[in-house]
Enzyme design. Sequence first.
Site: not given
Ligand code: UD1
Length: 430
Positions: A22-23, A93, A117, A122, A305, A327, A397
């Site tokens: 999915k991701n 998202r 979320c 996030r 996850d 995370i 989802r």
């Molecule tokens: C993606 C996955 C989600 C998974 C996560 C971590 C998708 C659609 N979703 O989410 O299922 O749980 O990776 O493996 O692929 N962060 C910041 N600033 C940013 C972006 C992220 O501080 O601009 C922090 C987040 O709060 C979190 C960490 O970085 O603590 C990792 O987040 P991120 O890898 O970005 O997760 P997603 O891409 O949202």
Amino acid sequence: MEQYIIKGGNPLVGEVEIGGAKNAALAILAAAIMTDETVTIDNLPDVNDINVLLEAISGIGAEVDRIDRHTVRINGSNIENFDIEYDYIKKIRASYYLLGALLGKYKRAEVALPGGCNIGSRPIDQHLKGFRALGAYVDIEHGKIIAEAERLIGKHIYFDVVSVGATINVMMAASMAEGLTILENVAKEPHVVDVANFLNSMGANIRGAGTDVIKIRGVSRLHKTDYSIIPDQIEAGTFMFAAAATRGDVTVMNVIPKHLEATIAKLVEIGCEVEEFDDAVRVVSKGDLHNTQVKTLPYPGFPTDMQPQIGVTLALCKGTSTITESIFENRFKYLSELARMGANVKVEGNAATIEGVDKFSGARVSAPDLRAGAALVIAGMAADGITIVDDIVYIQRGYERFEEKLRSLGAVIERVSTEREIQKFKLKVG
Ligand code: UD1
């Protein structure tokens, strides 16, 4: 509102086919609009998040032709609208991937700002930092992110946190920037690699995906491709922990075992037998399972996850286990539901202590989010008596035909939506 009703107690036994990731699919579908030619994507999971994103893509004027449940053809030549509405971003998202895709191709994008979320705060500061570094003017107005650029110019960008979303979003924009972009401290998840491979199959020039540094030499246009999405490591891991928790014997088929190493290592540590094949993994859980320590980390660490699924399993393992969630700060909500089924758990900040019990007892519980919802279904299958899981819209989802696949492994589970159906199920199972 639909619910799952489960009669627990049956070990899961058999083979189950795993769908596309999915991701990976979410990012690949967004990237598919970056060419004016037609892109065909296969091994698409048929889950709600994907269907919503396809609506968002057709909402901006792309042609979306769903050939069958797992194949879609996308043509992005007629896009005139660069504005992704809040309705989509609220539901899913990851529609923010259209920011990187539209900015790269048209040098302009407007996407509603994703709200909070239920698994944590996030932020998306790293995505915006990357776009700005490439020369985009990024502003937030009236709840929208507006990104535009005269030209995008390759840059050396160091991410402050390892983010899957930021890595993919900035990689997409940079693939159509001028010159060389170097991204450092990037995410290495299999879906980051899959998106890079997809873009490369469209003519992009991306090297190093899967390592800490990605180098992207921008190209001025991308072309058509036929692409098949990688298998979903999280769906696979969910079935593997379901096998462990129910003391079953399950082979997950159509997987890439390398992507499952962290999961396999933990299953072996707690006492399961795991057998790896070229594209399948068998998990056998017999006898006593015992405690371990888990800390979620970016890939190749243990995935956040998969944290609820291992949490449920550890609650049935002998001894005291600990889980550190590093995370997302809000990912232990399922543990209070699990406590209602008899688990012995204590949460302090980002750490959970779990004292194993022999059995759960069925109860009515509520899915707090996608993966936690799947974990509570696992708990229900391992419990004595009947469990009802509410709010399964979260589970839908991200899991395709979840109950059907579980039933094929011997689970007694049905999707119901009325009290009458619940009573009918109870009468049937006795
Ligand atoms: C993606 C996955 C989600 C998974 C996560 C971590 C998708 C659609 N979703 O989410 O299922 O749980 O990776 O493996 O692929 N962060 C910041 N600033 C940013 C972006 C992220 O501080 O601009 C922090 C987040 O709060 C979190 C960490 O970085 O603590 C990792 O987040 P991120 O890898 O970005 O997760 P997603 O891409 O949202």
